[in-house]
Each structure stands twice: as C-alpha cells, then as structure tokens.
Design an enzyme around this catalytic site. Structure first.
Site, mmCIF file in Angstrom:
data_model
loop_
_atom_site.group_PDB
_atom_site.id
_atom_site.type_symbol
_atom_site.label_atom_id
_atom_site.label_comp_id
_atom_site.label_asym_id
_atom_site.label_seq_id
_atom_site.Cartn_x
_atom_site.Cartn_y
_atom_site.Cartn_z
ATOM 1 N N ASP A 1 15.940 15.754 -11.818
ATOM 2 C CA ASP A 1 15.283 15.531 -10.534
ATOM 3 C C ASP A 1 15.346 14.056 -10.151
ATOM 4 O OD1 ASP A 1 13.732 15.751 -8.294
ATOM 5 O OD2 ASP A 1 11.841 16.105 -9.346
ATOM 6 N N GLU B 1 9.033 25.485 -7.947
ATOM 7 C CA GLU B 1 7.754 24.773 -7.962
ATOM 8 C C GLU B 1 6.693 25.505 -7.132
ATOM 9 O OE1 GLU B 1 8.876 20.720 -6.815
ATOM 10 O OE2 GLU B 1 9.282 20.302 -8.933
ATOM 11 N N GLU C 1 11.549 7.965 -4.858
ATOM 12 C CA GLU C 1 10.465 8.608 -5.602
ATOM 13 C C GLU C 1 10.366 8.090 -7.038
ATOM 14 O OE1 GLU C 1 10.724 12.869 -5.674
ATOM 15 O OE2 GLU C 1 9.062 13.056 -7.072
HETATM 16 C C1 GCV Z 1 9.622 18.476 -1.988
HETATM 17 C C2 GCV Z 1 10.251 16.903 -6.984
HETATM 18 C C3 GCV Z 1 9.283 16.150 -6.129
HETATM 19 C C4 GCV Z 1 8.623 17.064 -5.107
HETATM 20 C C5 GCV Z 1 9.713 17.740 -4.275
HETATM 21 C C6 GCV Z 1 10.630 18.489 -5.218
HETATM 22 C C7 GCV Z 1 11.796 19.137 -4.487
HETATM 23 O O1 GCV Z 1 9.586 17.776 -7.822
HETATM 24 O O2 GCV Z 1 8.347 15.512 -6.936
HETATM 25 O O3 GCV Z 1 7.790 16.279 -4.305
HETATM 26 O O4 GCV Z 1 9.176 18.609 -3.320
HETATM 27 O O5 GCV Z 1 11.160 17.594 -6.175
HETATM 28 O O6 GCV Z 1 12.841 18.500 -4.442
HETATM 29 O O7 GCV Z 1 11.648 20.228 -3.984
#
Ligand code: GCV
Length: 608
Positions: free
Chosen positions: A314, A235, A342
């Site tokens: 995720d 990411e 989340e």
């Molecule tokens: C810390 C998902 C979440 C992100 C998170 C990422 C990860 O994409 O939305 O906020 O980033 O996972 O676990 O690295």
C-alpha cells in the site's frame, strides 16, 4: 501550482468553449510576436504535431484535444527554454490518464494534506468555478484527461448518481470539458440496496436493471462521463464476495450497464484480509491480490480496467512492482500511484516521486498496462498542494502518464523553470535536492524494503512496532536475531507469483538488490551485505545518513531565492521535516540497537 499559470497570463475568468479555443488562448498568451497556427485534424484525436517553420513561426496540428496538448507542450518548451526540433510528433502512451480524488461530500479529504475538498462541502457540491478552471488547466497542461471527483470509500450521503445531484455534476463536467478532462464517479457496490432492491448480488436481474437505469440516467446528464471507479470487498467496503460471486461477476455486471455509453468500469484490486491475526504466519498480505485476481485473468469485459496499486502492499516508500501488473496478460490494467503523501511525509517532508515512478515504469513490459491513475494531492489550500514543492509530483505525473520515457531530471527542471525564476546554479541545486529527496526519506524511515514503521492510522512519524501486533498484515517480525520476512519459495512463496527472471533477481539474499533485501528475506543482523557491512551497520548508517542529508537539504533550501509566500511555507515545513528526520533516525536506530545489542562501528549516539 498556480505560478506558471500566472506566468502564462491565461485569462480563466471566462470559461473557454472548447479545447481548440483554449489552445488559441494559451498560444496567444506567449507574446505579441509569437506566431503560431493551429490546424485541427480530427483523426489525430489526442495526438499532436508541432512544426517549427523556417520563418520562425510554429504550426500545431492535432485532434480536438490534441491541439490543446500540443499548444501546452509548445509553451512549456518556450517558457522552460527547451530547444524544439524542427518537427515533433507526440501521442499519449496511455489513453486514460487519471486523477483519483479521495474527496468526501462532507468536504473532508481522505489522506488529504492540502486542506478540504475542492468540490464538496457539507454534503453538497460547493466549488469555486475559477479554481475548477485552474485545475482543468493544470491537468490539460500535462495531458491528464480523467478526474474522479469522489472518494473510493463512498461515504453517505453519496448522491452523485441521484437525480437531485446530477444537474450539478453535469455543470461540473461542463466546466472541465474544454480542458479535455472527463469526470468519473466512485460508486458503492451496494448502492441498489439504498433504493429498495433487497440485494446487491451482481447476478440478480433486479440489480442489473437498477444499474442499467442508473447508468442511463447518469449518461443522459453527462454523456462523456469516463465511467465508474469501484472499491469492492476491500477494507470493509461491500462487494460481490457477500453473495459468493467473484470480482469478474461484479465488474462485468457494472460494465454491461455503462457499455452502451462507452463508459468504463475501473475496478480496484486492493483486496486483502484486513482482519489478520498477527500470530498467523501462513497469511502474507502482499500475496492477496494475485490470489484473488490471477484466476480471473481473461474473464473481464472489454470495458473493465483493473486498477492495481503499484506495489503489493500500500504505497510504501519501497515496494516491488505488483505481480498483477506483470502477470495479468489478458486483462486491461491500470497502475495506481499516489500523489497524496500518505506514507511519504504528508506534504510536510519533501518527497519527489518521479525517480520512484521511473523504476516502476522501467520494470513494466512494453504495452502491458493501458492506463494510469494517481491519488490526488490537491485540496483547497491556496497553493493547492499544501507544500509548494509537492506540486512537482502532480506535474511530473502528468508528463510520465503521457510518456513514461520522460527523463526524471528533465521533468523536474521543467517544473522548476515554469514555477520559479532561478539562476542556473539555484535551479540545479533545487533539481538535485528534489531528485534525491525520495532516497533521503527512505534512508531515515524504512530500512531496506521493510516499510510500515509509521504511526498507525495517520501514518506520519516513526513507530517501529506500530503495525506489528495489528490486524493489517504488515509485520517486520524483528527480534534479537533477525528481521524481515522470507517471501521466497522457502518462505511464504510470494516471489513465486512473478515471472522466472524476476524471481531469479530477488531469490538469493547474496544477489538480491539491497533496497529490497528485507522485503524478500529474513536475515540475521550479522548478515554481510555486498559492500562488506553487516546488515545492522547498514541500517544504522542509512538512518544517520538520511538525517545528515536532511540537514543539508535544509541549508540548501534556506539559500534559495523562493518568493513569498512559498519561502515561508517551505522553510517552516523543512523545520518540521528536520525535527522528524531526527526522531525517525534515533527511534529506528534505538529500536534495532535494543533488539540486536550491536554497537555502531562509528560510535555515534544510539540510545540504550
Ligand atoms: C481510500 C489505504 C489508506 C486508505 C485508503 C485505502 C485505499 O488503506 O490508508 O485511506 O482508502 O488505502 O486505497 O482504498
């Protein structure tokens, strides 16, 4: 969270000097006529023995932290009214039982639903020492032993590794040490480039030297630091791919730097193409981690642990176990869970995770992973978890990380008894509500393993097409005839990443467990489920049921004697959950009805 610490009456106004001293304080808090001896047996390390002697007294033996865990196990039993056998021996199943905080130094918390950071504010350390001791106590009470204090997305200023900040980091480590908790830091792979090194190439000697020196400096300040946690090539975070290197090159370089101090590199495997074109039917995001890491099995240094999210996507409500957790047989692995809600209701909706975790642990072969980590659900809110009932997730995570055989109902009941003073029937009602809450949430949100029907970005509330035309590789491809992705050999081939027995269980839609059906298969709405219902009817039924169950939950919660301020928070969040459950139910059902044109056989209202 704090309820049971106050029940124990442990004075945390002064810092304990060692785990043994804390163990004595904990045991002394029970009652004046409670007799318990402590026996330190260093060889037992984290393990403990509890003996219930014929004269009614107890002996707790353990290594340095073992006596602490034994003391907590004993008083947890006493306070929750559990019968103890005459003698009990217990050793942690996983050596590293970690909490990963996604706290930023500006005080914000990524995916945090309980207020701001407990550790940072305005670019600097900023914490209440008493709250740190409480947190240490929460962790020790359920056997958690590593705390990574900063976000894996390392935002700048991220000076934790720098000379100026190390004394404060060391002071924090001192605070946690008597609780048997070691700190860990998330680090940015490109950090050397902020210090005059022109590259972060892991095979460049200048990069290796920079990390060696940095590790030496950090370990001088905090000799027992557990290690570094790394999110690389994920990411948008920097990583070895920039230099044409693989993740073993990257992780092993860092591992060499921390090895002299006994440090670990916990390297996350959350690597996928987050700039996918939704028109691309070849790329299937859940396949990415296996494609990146399985060729490297056996190439990681002994002090590297690959940390794998429990599912291949995720942290969705339902995902299969990641194939990496089954197939990387020559690599140290940690399974990553997420306490922060989340995708599971932002600590507004009630979502008790232990039934889901049990499914995961039950699928893991014996001795396959060596550690566990969970993304924290804590913040600066008075009650630490935003929703008072979300504390059950922190507590039961610790119990499972110590012993994955822990029974879900026992763990939840223990938490209730340590938190509230309920009559047995109220206790049973709350336990059953909590234990069914994940399934209820699943029913009104994600049909049969699809996931991702949430609002983009904040991930709260329904949006069936929110992720459909986006870059994230998260598509359900519902059209007027069918829904789901074929991930079998005839489709994307994802299922082939698993051992044969596993493939066999999921490959045929006629025998694939219902709750994974649309994760693995693309099926027409008229598909006949095992119970004779059509797929579309099952989707409608689940969503209506999820809403009805939420209404029933609200009734039960109103009837339970929660003390204030918990009651107010619980009931107001329940109102929000109820409203949202209706939104989810109506929006998802309407979405599918508009596509399929199918009527609900029970004639309930679905909007045209
Ligand atoms: C810390 C998902 C979440 C992100 C998170 C990422 C990860 O994409 O939305 O906020 O980033 O996972 O676990 O690295």
């Amino acid at each position: 969270m704090k309820a049971w610490l106050s029940k124990l009456n442990i004075d945390l106004s002064a810092a304990p000097s060692s785990p043994e001293e804390l163990a004595r304080t904990v045991l002394a808090s029970v009652s004046p006529d409670f007799r318990c001896r402590i026996e330190t047996v260093p060889a037992l390390e984290e393990s403990f023995r509890i003996r219930n002697d014929p004269d009614g007294s107890f002996t707790v033996s353990g290594g340095g932290t073992g006596v602490l865990y034994g003391a907590f196990a004993l008083i947890r039993s006493v306070f929750s009214g559990k019968e103890l056998p005459d003698s009990l021996e217990s050793a942690p199943r996983y050596p590293l039982r970690m909490i990963n905080c996604w706290d930023n130094m500006d005080g914000s918390v990524e995916r945090g639903y309980s207020g701001s950071s407990l550790f940072f504010e305005a670019g600097a350390f900023h914490y209440d020492p008493l709250r740190m001791r409480e947190l240490g106590c929460f962790m020790a009470s359920v056997g958690l032993n590593v705390l990574c204090i900063n976000n894996v997305n390392v935002h700048f200023p991220a000076q934790l590794l720098l000379e100026d900040y190390l004394p404060e980091a060391a002071a924090l480590a001192d605070l946690f040490r008597p609780f048997g908790v070691r700190l860990m830091f998330s680090v940015d792979f490109s950090q050397p480039m902020r210090h005059g090194i022109p590259t972060a190439d892991p095979l460049d000697p200048a990069v290796q030297s920079w990390w060696n020196e940095t590790a030496a400096r950090v370990y001088r300040a905090i000799p027992d630091l557990a290690g570094f946690l790394v999110k690389a090539d994920s990411e948008g975070r920097p990583g070895p791919f920039t230099y044409g290197r693989n993740h073993a090159d990257g992780a092993n370089m860092l591992a060499r730097a921390v090895a002299p101090y006994g440090g670990k590199i916990v390297w996350r495997c959350f690597v996928y193409n987050c700039r996918q074109d939704w028109r691309d039917t070849k790329t299937d995001r859940p396949m990415a981690a296996w494609e990146h890491y399985s060729p490297l099995d056996g190439q990681f240094a002994d002090n590297v642990i690959l940390q794998v999210k429990h599912g291949p996507f995720d942290f969705q409500v339902r995902e299969p176990l990641s194939p990496l957790l089954l197939g990387m047989k020559h690599t140290n692995l940690a399974m990553e869970l997420q306490l922060a809600q989340e995708y599971t209701g932002h600590q507004i909706d009630i979502y008790t995770m232990i039934p889901m975790w049990k499914e995961l642990f039950d699928e893991l072969p014996e001795d396959h992973i060596m550690s566990v980590a969970a993304v924290s659900n804590l913040g600066r809110d008075d009650n630490y978890t935003g929703h008072p009932l979300a504390a059950v997730n922190f507590f039961t995570y610790g119990l499972l990380a110590w012993n994955p055989q822990t029974d879900a109902a026992d763990a939840v009941t223990e938490w209730i008894r340590l938190t509230y003073h309920f009559a047995p029937e109220d206790e049973r009602a709350l336990a059953s509500l909590l234990l069914s809450s994940r399934r209820t949430y699943e029913k009104y949100t994600a049909p049969l393993g699809i996931g991702w029907m949430v609002s983009p970005h904040d991930h709260y509330g329904p949006n069936p097409s929110g992720y459909e035309y986006d870059l994230w590789g998260t598509y359900h491809k519902a059209n007027r005839d069918a829904v789901g992705i074929d991930r079998t050999a005839s489709g994307t081939g994802y299922l082939l990443q698993y051992p044969e027995a596993y493939q066999h269980k999921y490959a045929d839609p006629e025998t694939c467990p219902d709750l994974y059906l649309l994760f693995y298969h693309r099926l027409p709405y008229s598909f006949r489920m095992k119970d004779g219902r059509t797929l579309i009817q099952r989707i409608y039924d689940d969503h209506f049921e999820g809403y009805e169950e939420t209404k029933a939950m609200a009734e039960i919660l109103r009837s339970l004697p929660f003390p204030e301020p918990d009651r107010n928070v619980i009931l107001s969040r329940m109102d929000r959950q109820l409203y949202d459950a209706k939104e989810w139910c109506d929006i998802i059902n309407t979405f599918f009805r508009r596509l399929s044109g199918a009527d609900d056989t029970h004639g309930r209202t679905i909007y045209d």
